[in-house]
Design a protein around this motif. Structure first.
Motif, PDB file in Angstrom:
ATOM      1  N   GLU A 133       0.819  -1.208   0.000  1.00 11.72           N
ATOM      2  CA  GLU A 133       0.000   0.000   0.000  1.00 11.72           C
ATOM      3  C   GLU A 133       0.858   1.265   0.000  1.00 11.72           C
ATOM      4  O   GLU A 133       0.512   2.268  -0.611  1.00 11.72           O
ATOM      5  CB  GLU A 133      -0.933  -0.020   1.216  1.00 11.72           C
ATOM      6  CG  GLU A 133      -1.943   1.084   1.217  1.00 11.72           C
ATOM      7  CD  GLU A 133      -2.946   0.948   2.340  1.00 11.72           C
ATOM      8  OE1 GLU A 133      -4.064   1.447   2.174  1.00 11.72           O
ATOM      9  OE2 GLU A 133      -2.610   0.355   3.384  1.00 11.72           O
TER      10      GLU A 133
ATOM     11  N   ARG B 226       2.887   3.452  -6.743  1.00 10.34           N
ATOM     12  CA  ARG B 226       1.442   3.311  -6.962  1.00 10.34           C
ATOM     13  C   ARG B 226       0.887   4.420  -7.833  1.00 10.34           C
ATOM     14  O   ARG B 226      -0.067   4.192  -8.583  1.00 10.34           O
ATOM     15  CB  ARG B 226       0.702   3.264  -5.628  1.00 10.34           C
ATOM     16  CG  ARG B 226       0.905   1.912  -4.938  1.00 10.34           C
ATOM     17  CD  ARG B 226      -0.001   1.711  -3.785  1.00 10.34           C
ATOM     18  NE  ARG B 226      -1.390   1.664  -4.251  1.00 10.34           N
ATOM     19  CZ  ARG B 226      -2.419   1.763  -3.443  1.00 10.34           C
ATOM     20  NH1 ARG B 226      -2.245   1.911  -2.140  1.00 10.34           N
ATOM     21  NH2 ARG B 226      -3.639   1.712  -3.916  1.00 10.34           N
ATOM     22  N   HIS B 227       1.468   5.604  -7.783  1.00 13.56           N
ATOM     23  CA  HIS B 227       0.971   6.677  -8.660  1.00 13.56           C
ATOM     24  C   HIS B 227       1.137   6.291 -10.130  1.00 13.56           C
ATOM     25  O   HIS B 227       0.285   6.601 -10.956  1.00 13.56           O
ATOM     26  CB  HIS B 227       1.663   8.005  -8.351  1.00 13.56           C
ATOM     27  CG  HIS B 227       3.085   8.081  -8.808  1.00 13.56           C
ATOM     28  ND1 HIS B 227       4.124   7.516  -8.113  1.00 13.56           N
ATOM     29  CD2 HIS B 227       3.630   8.625  -9.924  1.00 13.56           C
ATOM     30  CE1 HIS B 227       5.261   7.715  -8.771  1.00 13.56           C
ATOM     31  NE2 HIS B 227       4.994   8.379  -9.876  1.00 13.56           N
TER      32      HIS B 227
ATOM     33  N   TYR C 273       1.231   3.029 -11.233  1.00 12.77           N
ATOM     34  CA  TYR C 273       0.291   1.934 -11.462  1.00 12.77           C
ATOM     35  C   TYR C 273      -1.121   2.468 -11.695  1.00 12.77           C
ATOM     36  O   TYR C 273      -1.863   1.970 -12.541  1.00 12.77           O
ATOM     37  CB  TYR C 273       0.286   0.956 -10.291  1.00 12.77           C
ATOM     38  CG  TYR C 273       1.629   0.358  -9.955  1.00 12.77           C
ATOM     39  CD1 TYR C 273       2.637   0.244 -10.915  1.00 12.77           C
ATOM     40  CD2 TYR C 273       1.906  -0.100  -8.682  1.00 12.77           C
ATOM     41  CE1 TYR C 273       3.870  -0.314 -10.606  1.00 12.77           C
ATOM     42  CE2 TYR C 273       3.131  -0.664  -8.361  1.00 12.77           C
ATOM     43  CZ  TYR C 273       4.107  -0.760  -9.333  1.00 12.77           C
ATOM     44  OH  TYR C 273       5.324  -1.311  -9.023  1.00 12.77           O
ATOM     45  N   ASP C 274      -1.495   3.498 -10.936  1.00 10.96           N
ATOM     46  CA  ASP C 274      -2.831   4.081 -11.062  1.00 10.96           C
ATOM     47  C   ASP C 274      -3.056   4.731 -12.427  1.00 10.96           C
ATOM     48  O   ASP C 274      -4.205   4.943 -12.820  1.00 10.96           O
ATOM     49  CB  ASP C 274      -3.082   5.102  -9.957  1.00 10.96           C
ATOM     50  CG  ASP C 274      -3.270   4.468  -8.586  1.00 10.96           C
ATOM     51  OD1 ASP C 274      -3.530   3.247  -8.525  1.00 10.96           O
ATOM     52  OD2 ASP C 274      -3.160   5.191  -7.584  1.00 10.96           O
ATOM     53  N   GLU C 275      -1.984   5.056 -13.147  1.00  7.63           N
ATOM     54  CA  GLU C 275      -2.134   5.583 -14.510  1.00  7.63           C
ATOM     55  C   GLU C 275      -2.668   4.508 -15.452  1.00  7.63           C
ATOM     56  O   GLU C 275      -3.301   4.819 -16.457  1.00  7.63           O
ATOM     57  CB  GLU C 275      -0.799   6.098 -15.045  1.00  7.63           C
ATOM     58  CG  GLU C 275      -0.291   7.338 -14.363  1.00  7.63           C
ATOM     59  CD  GLU C 275       1.059   7.764 -14.898  1.00  7.63           C
ATOM     60  OE1 GLU C 275       1.445   7.349 -16.019  1.00  7.63           O
ATOM     61  OE2 GLU C 275       1.745   8.528 -14.191  1.00  7.63           O
TER      62      GLU C 275
ATOM     63  N   VAL D 278      -4.372   1.420 -14.267  1.00  4.44           N
ATOM     64  CA  VAL D 278      -5.632   0.881 -13.740  1.00  4.44           C
ATOM     65  C   VAL D 278      -5.671   1.177 -12.242  1.00  4.44           C
ATOM     66  O   VAL D 278      -4.634   1.194 -11.577  1.00  4.44           O
ATOM     67  CB  VAL D 278      -5.740  -0.644 -14.023  1.00  4.44           C
ATOM     68  CG1 VAL D 278      -4.668  -1.430 -13.314  1.00  4.44           C
ATOM     69  CG2 VAL D 278      -7.126  -1.173 -13.730  1.00  4.44           C
ATOM     70  N   LYS D 279      -6.848   1.421 -11.734  1.00  3.74           N
ATOM     71  CA  LYS D 279      -6.995   1.661 -10.298  1.00  3.74           C
ATOM     72  C   LYS D 279      -6.998   0.331  -9.548  1.00  3.74           C
ATOM     73  O   LYS D 279      -7.459  -0.690 -10.058  1.00  3.74           O
ATOM     74  CB  LYS D 279      -8.288   2.417 -10.005  1.00  3.74           C
ATOM     75  CG  LYS D 279      -8.340   3.799 -10.630  1.00  3.74           C
ATOM     76  CD  LYS D 279      -7.310   4.706 -10.006  1.00  3.74           C
ATOM     77  CE  LYS D 279      -7.401   6.095 -10.617  1.00  3.74           C
ATOM     78  NZ  LYS D 279      -6.255   6.902 -10.304  1.00  3.74           N
ATOM     79  N   ALA D 280      -6.498   0.353  -8.335  1.00  8.61           N
ATOM     80  CA  ALA D 280      -6.502  -0.846  -7.489  1.00  8.61           C
ATOM     81  C   ALA D 280      -7.941  -1.269  -7.209  1.00  8.61           C
ATOM     82  O   ALA D 280      -8.838  -0.428  -7.097  1.00  8.61           O
ATOM     83  CB  ALA D 280      -5.769  -0.562  -6.180  1.00  8.61           C
ATOM     84  N   ASP D 281      -8.153  -2.565  -7.122  1.00  9.63           N
ATOM     85  CA  ASP D 281      -9.493  -3.057  -6.820  1.00  9.63           C
ATOM     86  C   ASP D 281      -9.644  -3.251  -5.307  1.00  9.63           C
ATOM     87  O   ASP D 281      -8.771  -2.877  -4.530  1.00  9.63           O
ATOM     88  CB  ASP D 281      -9.803  -4.343  -7.604  1.00  9.63           C
ATOM     89  CG  ASP D 281      -8.848  -5.487  -7.285  1.00  9.63           C
ATOM     90  OD1 ASP D 281      -8.265  -5.516  -6.178  1.00  9.63           O
ATOM     91  OD2 ASP D 281      -8.686  -6.370  -8.139  1.00  9.63           O
ATOM     92  N   ASP D 282     -10.739  -3.856  -4.907  1.00  7.92           N
ATOM     93  CA  ASP D 282     -11.022  -3.983  -3.480  1.00  7.92           C
ATOM     94  C   ASP D 282     -10.745  -5.375  -2.922  1.00  7.92           C
ATOM     95  O   ASP D 282     -11.212  -5.721  -1.847  1.00  7.92           O
ATOM     96  CB  ASP D 282     -12.482  -3.600  -3.198  1.00  7.92           C
ATOM     97  CG  ASP D 282     -13.478  -4.510  -3.893  1.00  7.92           C
ATOM     98  OD1 ASP D 282     -13.068  -5.288  -4.783  1.00  7.92           O
ATOM     99  OD2 ASP D 282     -14.667  -4.439  -3.553  1.00  7.92           O
TER     100      ASP D 282
END
Length: 146
Positions: free
Chosen positions: A119, A124-125, A127-129, A131-135
């Motif tokens: 986390e 992560r910034h 990776y978020d470009e 796809v967004k992390a799922d739950d």
């Protein structure tokens, strides 16, 4: 440039691999590292390694495992490891390594590409470009006696 790993890349990959394991405060046994390298080079292995070069110098890598899935009819790609030499971060190499896998997957008909990270990972910034992390929540159970 990004390409498959070759036998001549072992020393450079091991140096990058050491950096990756240091980043995660991990200690991978030498025999496991050697076996990983053997599997990267084995065309029959589902483990795939890609190497990023800056000029002629290896500066990063991605390691993935192609596998079957129960919800899809084409292979899935688990993007297990990504590392860029700290002296080359901010140059877009990590982005290129991910884009390389996306392009390979589209060309080879993979059904998906997925990965997980800590986390607190500063990447992560990036990776978020893509796809967004799922739950989903990850559970890990060690089964070996090591």
């Amino acid at each position: 440039m990004i390409r498959d790993m070759l036998p001549v890349d072992e020393t450079d990959w091991r140096a990058l691999w050491d950096g990756y394991n240091n980043f995660y405060d991990a200690c991978v046994a030498p025999k496991v590292t050697s076996r990983t390298w053997q599997r990267i080079l084995d065309p029959a292995s589902p483990l795939m390694g890609r190497l990023a070069l800056f000029g002629d110098t290896p500066v990063g890598f991605s390691l993935c495992v192609l596998h079957e899935g129960t919800w899809v009819d084409t292979p899935l790609c688990y993007f297990e490891d990504l590392f860029v030499d700290p002296s080359c971060r901010g140059l877009g190499i990590g982005r290129q390594l991910i884009r390389d896998l996306v392009d390979l997957g589209q060309a080879q008909g993979w059904s998906g590409l997925y990965w997980h990270t800590r986390e607190s990972n500063p990447a992560r910034h990036l990776y978020d470009e893509f796809v967004k992390a799922d739950d989903f929540v990850r559970y890990r159970m060690k089964l070996s006696r090591d």
